[in-house]
Design a protein around this motif. Structure first.
Motif, PDB file in Angstrom:
ATOM      1  N   ILE A 144       0.836  -1.199   0.000  1.00  0.00           N
ATOM      2  CA  ILE A 144       0.000   0.000   0.000  1.00  0.00           C
ATOM      3  C   ILE A 144       0.873   1.252   0.000  1.00  0.00           C
ATOM      4  CG2 ILE A 144      -1.589   1.352   1.417  1.00  0.00           C
ATOM      5  CD1 ILE A 144      -2.964  -0.805  -0.123  1.00  0.00           C
ATOM      6  N   LYS A 145       1.951   1.243   0.796  1.00  0.00           N
ATOM      7  CA  LYS A 145       2.871   2.387   0.803  1.00  0.00           C
ATOM      8  C   LYS A 145       3.478   2.607  -0.579  1.00  0.00           C
ATOM      9  CE  LYS A 145       5.893   2.664   4.014  1.00  0.00           C
ATOM     10  NZ  LYS A 145       6.957   2.299   4.970  1.00  0.00           N
ATOM     11  N   ILE A 146       3.886   1.528  -1.239  1.00  0.00           N
ATOM     12  CA  ILE A 146       4.487   1.643  -2.573  1.00  0.00           C
ATOM     13  C   ILE A 146       3.482   2.198  -3.574  1.00  0.00           C
ATOM     14  CG2 ILE A 146       5.446   0.313  -4.489  1.00  0.00           C
ATOM     15  CD1 ILE A 146       6.679  -1.572  -2.421  1.00  0.00           C
ATOM     16  N   ILE A 147       2.255   1.693  -3.545  1.00  0.00           N
ATOM     17  CA  ILE A 147       1.242   2.131  -4.507  1.00  0.00           C
ATOM     18  C   ILE A 147       0.913   3.604  -4.302  1.00  0.00           C
ATOM     19  CG2 ILE A 147      -1.147   1.808  -5.232  1.00  0.00           C
ATOM     20  CD1 ILE A 147      -0.834  -1.156  -4.458  1.00  0.00           C
ATOM     21  N   LYS A 148       0.754   4.029  -3.056  1.00  0.00           N
ATOM     22  CA  LYS A 148       0.425   5.427  -2.788  1.00  0.00           C
ATOM     23  C   LYS A 148       1.525   6.359  -3.282  1.00  0.00           C
ATOM     24  CE  LYS A 148      -1.253   6.410   1.259  1.00  0.00           C
ATOM     25  NZ  LYS A 148      -1.432   6.428   2.741  1.00  0.00           N
ATOM     26  N   GLN A 149       2.780   6.007  -3.021  1.00  0.00           N
ATOM     27  CA  GLN A 149       3.886   6.843  -3.495  1.00  0.00           C
ATOM     28  C   GLN A 149       3.949   6.872  -5.015  1.00  0.00           C
ATOM     29  OE1 GLN A 149       7.739   6.359  -1.227  1.00  0.00           O
ATOM     30  NE2 GLN A 149       6.567   4.746  -0.228  1.00  0.00           N
ATOM     31  N   ALA A 150       3.736   5.695  -5.660  1.00  0.00           N
ATOM     32  CA  ALA A 150       3.807   5.639  -7.117  1.00  0.00           C
ATOM     33  C   ALA A 150       2.686   6.449  -7.757  1.00  0.00           C
ATOM     34  CB  ALA A 150       3.744   4.183  -7.582  1.00  0.00           C
ATOM     35  N   LEU A 151       1.484   6.415  -7.170  1.00  0.00           N
ATOM     36  CA  LEU A 151       0.372   7.171  -7.726  1.00  0.00           C
ATOM     37  C   LEU A 151       0.588   8.671  -7.595  1.00  0.00           C
ATOM     38  CD1 LEU A 151      -2.618   5.022  -6.400  1.00  0.00           C
ATOM     39  CD2 LEU A 151      -1.834   5.181  -8.760  1.00  0.00           C
ATOM     40  N   GLU A 152       1.288   9.086  -6.556  1.00  0.00           N
ATOM     41  CA  GLU A 152       1.504  10.517  -6.338  1.00  0.00           C
ATOM     42  C   GLU A 152       2.572  11.092  -7.260  1.00  0.00           C
ATOM     43  OE1 GLU A 152       2.393  10.660  -2.213  1.00  0.00           O
ATOM     44  OE2 GLU A 152       0.308  10.376  -1.564  1.00  0.00           O
ATOM     45  N   VAL A 153       3.523  10.256  -7.706  1.00  0.00           N
ATOM     46  CA  VAL A 153       4.638  10.783  -8.517  1.00  0.00           C
ATOM     47  C   VAL A 153       4.681  10.179  -9.914  1.00  0.00           C
ATOM     48  CG1 VAL A 153       6.018  11.202  -6.449  1.00  0.00           C
ATOM     49  CG2 VAL A 153       6.250   9.025  -7.649  1.00  0.00           C
ATOM     50  N   ILE A 154       3.648   9.474 -10.326  1.00  0.00           N
ATOM     51  CA  ILE A 154       3.669   8.837 -11.645  1.00  0.00           C
ATOM     52  C   ILE A 154       3.830   9.906 -12.734  1.00  0.00           C
ATOM     53  CG2 ILE A 154       1.140   8.827 -11.739  1.00  0.00           C
ATOM     54  CD1 ILE A 154       1.352   6.262 -13.422  1.00  0.00           C
ATOM     55  N   PRO A 155       4.806   9.752 -13.614  1.00  0.00           N
ATOM     56  CA  PRO A 155       5.042  10.793 -14.634  1.00  0.00           C
ATOM     57  C   PRO A 155       4.078  10.654 -15.804  1.00  0.00           C
ATOM     58  CG  PRO A 155       6.661   9.037 -14.860  1.00  0.00           C
ATOM     59  CD  PRO A 155       5.823   8.682 -13.661  1.00  0.00           C
ATOM     60  N   GLY A 156       4.046  11.681 -16.630  1.00  0.00           N
ATOM     61  CA  GLY A 156       3.279  11.624 -17.855  1.00  0.00           C
ATOM     62  C   GLY A 156       4.106  11.031 -18.982  1.00  0.00           C
ATOM     63  N   GLY A 157       3.604  11.163 -20.199  1.00  0.00           N
ATOM     64  CA  GLY A 157       4.345  10.654 -21.336  1.00  0.00           C
ATOM     65  C   GLY A 157       3.780   9.358 -21.885  1.00  0.00           C
ATOM     66  N   PRO A 158       4.524   8.731 -22.790  1.00  0.00           N
ATOM     67  CA  PRO A 158       4.040   7.507 -23.446  1.00  0.00           C
ATOM     68  C   PRO A 158       4.030   6.321 -22.494  1.00  0.00           C
ATOM     69  CG  PRO A 158       6.282   7.971 -24.115  1.00  0.00           C
ATOM     70  CD  PRO A 158       5.839   9.152 -23.302  1.00  0.00           C
ATOM     71  N   TYR A 159       3.248   5.331 -22.851  1.00  0.00           N
ATOM     72  CA  TYR A 159       3.122   4.140 -22.025  1.00  0.00           C
ATOM     73  C   TYR A 159       3.718   2.897 -22.694  1.00  0.00           C
ATOM     74  CZ  TYR A 159      -0.906   3.587 -25.107  1.00  0.00           C
ATOM     75  OH  TYR A 159      -1.710   3.492 -26.212  1.00  0.00           O
ATOM     76  N   GLU A 160       4.310   3.051 -23.892  1.00  0.00           N
ATOM     77  CA  GLU A 160       4.992   1.943 -24.540  1.00  0.00           C
ATOM     78  C   GLU A 160       5.954   2.490 -25.589  1.00  0.00           C
ATOM     79  OE1 GLU A 160       1.761   0.892 -28.025  1.00  0.00           O
ATOM     80  OE2 GLU A 160       2.475  -0.660 -26.678  1.00  0.00           O
ATOM     81  N   ASN A 161       6.845   1.652 -26.054  1.00  0.00           N
ATOM     82  CA  ASN A 161       7.863   2.087 -27.008  1.00  0.00           C
ATOM     83  C   ASN A 161       7.270   2.552 -28.326  1.00  0.00           C
ATOM     84  OD1 ASN A 161      10.315   2.135 -25.807  1.00  0.00           O
ATOM     85  ND2 ASN A 161      10.874   0.045 -26.318  1.00  0.00           N
ATOM     86  N   LEU A 162       6.176   1.964 -28.749  1.00  0.00           N
ATOM     87  CA  LEU A 162       5.540   2.374 -30.000  1.00  0.00           C
ATOM     88  C   LEU A 162       5.124   3.842 -29.926  1.00  0.00           C
ATOM     89  CD1 LEU A 162       4.432   1.616 -32.782  1.00  0.00           C
ATOM     90  CD2 LEU A 162       2.322   0.920 -31.655  1.00  0.00           C
ATOM     91  N   GLU A 163       4.591   4.242 -28.775  1.00  0.00           N
ATOM     92  CA  GLU A 163       4.202   5.636 -28.597  1.00  0.00           C
ATOM     93  C   GLU A 163       5.433   6.550 -28.605  1.00  0.00           C
ATOM     94  OE1 GLU A 163       0.905   7.074 -28.102  1.00  0.00           O
ATOM     95  OE2 GLU A 163       0.647   5.207 -29.207  1.00  0.00           O
ATOM     96  N   VAL A 164       6.542   6.093 -28.041  1.00  0.00           N
ATOM     97  CA  VAL A 164       7.775   6.866 -28.051  1.00  0.00           C
ATOM     98  C   VAL A 164       8.222   7.133 -29.490  1.00  0.00           C
ATOM     99  CG1 VAL A 164      10.206   6.866 -27.411  1.00  0.00           C
ATOM    100  CG2 VAL A 164       8.503   6.023 -25.805  1.00  0.00           C
ATOM    101  N   ARG A 165       8.251   6.095 -30.318  1.00  0.00           N
ATOM    102  CA  ARG A 165       8.676   6.255 -31.702  1.00  0.00           C
ATOM    103  C   ARG A 165       7.719   7.156 -32.481  1.00  0.00           C
ATOM    104  NH1 ARG A 165       9.522   0.002 -33.109  1.00  0.00           N
ATOM    105  NH2 ARG A 165       7.757  -0.107 -31.691  1.00  0.00           N
ATOM    106  N   ARG A 166       6.440   7.022 -32.188  1.00  0.00           N
ATOM    107  CA  ARG A 166       5.448   7.839 -32.901  1.00  0.00           C
ATOM    108  C   ARG A 166       5.614   9.320 -32.552  1.00  0.00           C
ATOM    109  NH1 ARG A 166       0.424   9.936 -32.039  1.00  0.00           N
ATOM    110  NH2 ARG A 166       0.365   9.181 -29.907  1.00  0.00           N
ATOM    111  N   LEU A 167       5.809   9.610 -31.266  1.00  0.00           N
ATOM    112  CA  LEU A 167       5.942  10.997 -30.849  1.00  0.00           C
ATOM    113  C   LEU A 167       7.254  11.612 -31.328  1.00  0.00           C
ATOM    114  CD1 LEU A 167       4.522  10.768 -27.214  1.00  0.00           C
ATOM    115  CD2 LEU A 167       3.383  11.672 -29.236  1.00  0.00           C
ATOM    116  N   ASN A 168       8.327  10.820 -31.337  1.00  0.00           N
ATOM    117  CA  ASN A 168       9.620  11.344 -31.748  1.00  0.00           C
ATOM    118  C   ASN A 168       9.658  11.683 -33.244  1.00  0.00           C
ATOM    119  OD1 ASN A 168      10.633  11.166 -29.173  1.00  0.00           O
ATOM    120  ND2 ASN A 168      11.637   9.187 -29.478  1.00  0.00           N
TER     121      ASN A 168
END
Length: 434
Positions: free
Chosen positions: A313-337
């Motif tokens: 629960i501690k890990i999930i709460k911290q991850a939800l508070e600092v989760i970054p934006g951006g792509p969610y897979e490599n395909l999206e990275v290549r498409r945006l670049n």
């Protein structure tokens, strides 16, 4: 007539002589058995008199002996083999029998069907490490959140049946309530409640839906007090303590010798967690501690899993508070670049290629990848051969390894303790027979 009478008389005399010999041998054997029996009875009476003088009656002794286990021989159900190895190994076969690393993803969730995110994670992590594929930061955080939710769900479904095995039914209904809330989160993010098929090589299948992070935070704030409620209900219960305290003790040396992992290892005083050791995903960026106990008995394994749910629960709460934006897979990275004119913006690349694709080739090298699953170290030994099919695919399931030690734990224990010991190990047969 005289000759015949004489022959009959000789035959009868010979038969009488043989009968006398047989009866003599029989009487001798009977006398010997009676003598041995009398000796045993005399010894048993002497032992009974001695025990009675010490305050232990013969009836109690007989009951104790009858309820004591002598030995055990666990035999994995090889007759129920789920054939989850051959589809990926058969590189000489064509689909639907031969499966590439991408096509095999929907099948792996049947290993540990109570912690399916971990089987997907190890399936995609192995090719990623083999080919040195970097995943976006947001995808890593999403994976970590899903893994910890799956860990909580697995521990919950361990706790309920474990308590039912030792005669406590109430917690089973409580854990189903919380587990269904986790499955609601899984369904909102992946579309499936148990067999998700959510992880992909290079990221995850889809991004988190709108409002999902808020709902997950609400669950964290709701669930943490519930774990405290479990502890108030169970941990100090005198009947529960009598059933688990000092039962199934595994020393530090035995845990290492038997190659135990996960809660079975950490409950014996060894602070070993692959999330800290192998530094996979983004666990090093968060503040959390390894849960461990030193007693090594069934109570220690229970306390450890309760502590792990709190840490998750501690890990999930911290991850939800600092989760970054951006792509969610490599395909999206290549498409945006590449911008708007990139080939990754067309229909085939953005939609058709997002499905499991058989075109991912594995270079000719080998790698062993492992993750910290709820039951222990879940690993895969992976060998590529410049082909879409792996040359070698070896699963290292934690439940199968942990199942080897029960014969040592149940010797000279009460028969009622066997259920406690087996329950504290947390065995899932989907991993054992694969």
């Amino acid at each position: 007539m005289a000759d015949r009478d004489r022959q009959l008389a000789e035959v009868r005399a010979e038969g009488d002589h043989q009968l006398i010999e047989i009866r003599t041998k029989r009487d001798f054997q009977i006398a010997k058995l009676r003598e041995e029996r009398d000796h045993q009875v005399t010894a048993m009476r002497a032992e009974r008199d001695t025990l009675q003088q010490e305050g232990i009656t013969s009836c109690a002794l007989a009951a104790e002996v009858a309820a004591t286990n002598v030995d055990a021989d666990p035999r994995p159900p090889y007759y129920g083999h789920r054939t989850l190895w051959p589809p990926w190994r058969r590189r000489s076969l064509r689909p639907p029998w031969g499966r590439s690393s991408c096509q095999y993803l929907p099948y792996v969730t049947r290993w540990d069907y109570l912690a399916t995110m971990f089987t997907e994670a190890i399936t995609v992590n192995a090719p990623e490490k083999l080919e040195n594929i970097q995943i976006p930061k947001r995808a890593s955080y999403i994976r970590m959140i899903m893994l910890e939710l799956s860990r909580i769900a697995s521990h919950l479904l361990w706790l309920g049946p474990f308590m039912a095995d030792i005669g406590v039914q109430t917690p089973f209904f409580y854990i189903l309530r919380e587990r269904e809330m986790i499955y609601d989160l899984f369904e909102a993010a992946t579309g499936m409640r148990m067999m998700h098929n959510y992880f992909r090589i290079g990221g995850v299948a889809v991004d988190l839906p709108y409002g999902w992070i808020d709902k997950c935070l609400d669950f964290c704030y709701y669930f943490f007090p519930k774990v405290t409620e479990y502890e108030r209900l169970i941990t100090r219960n005198p009947i529960f303590l009598k059933r688990v305290e000092g039962v199934g003790i595994i020393s530090r040396e035995e845990a290492i010798d038997w190659s135990l992992s996960g809660p079975m290892l950490r409950a014996s005083g060894i602070q070993w967690d692959l999330r800290k050791v192998d530094h996979y995903e983004c666990y090093d960026e968060l503040d959390w501690e390894i849960q461990w106990q030193k007693e090594g008995d069934s109570l220690a394994r229970y306390l450890l899993r309760i502590g792990e749910m709190k840490e998750s629960i501690k890990i999930i709460k911290q991850a939800l508070e600092v989760i970054p934006g951006g792509p969610y897979e490599n395909l999206e990275v290549r498409r945006l670049n590449k911008g708007k004119d990139s080939q990754w913006n067309d229909f085939e690349s953005r939609f058709i290629s997002k499905k499991p694709s058989p075109t991912f080739e594995l270079s000719k090298q080998e790698h062993y990848m492992r993750v910290e699953a709820p039951k222990g170290e879940l690993g895969i030994f992976f060998i590529g051969d410049d082909n879409i099919f792996p040359w070698r695919w070896k699963i290292r399931p934690p439940a199968f390894i942990n199942l080897q030690i029960p014969p040592q734990l149940v010797k000279r224990m009460k028969l009622a303790d066997i259920m406690t010991i087996l329950g504290s190990i947390d065995i899932i047969m989907g991993e054992v027979d694969r």
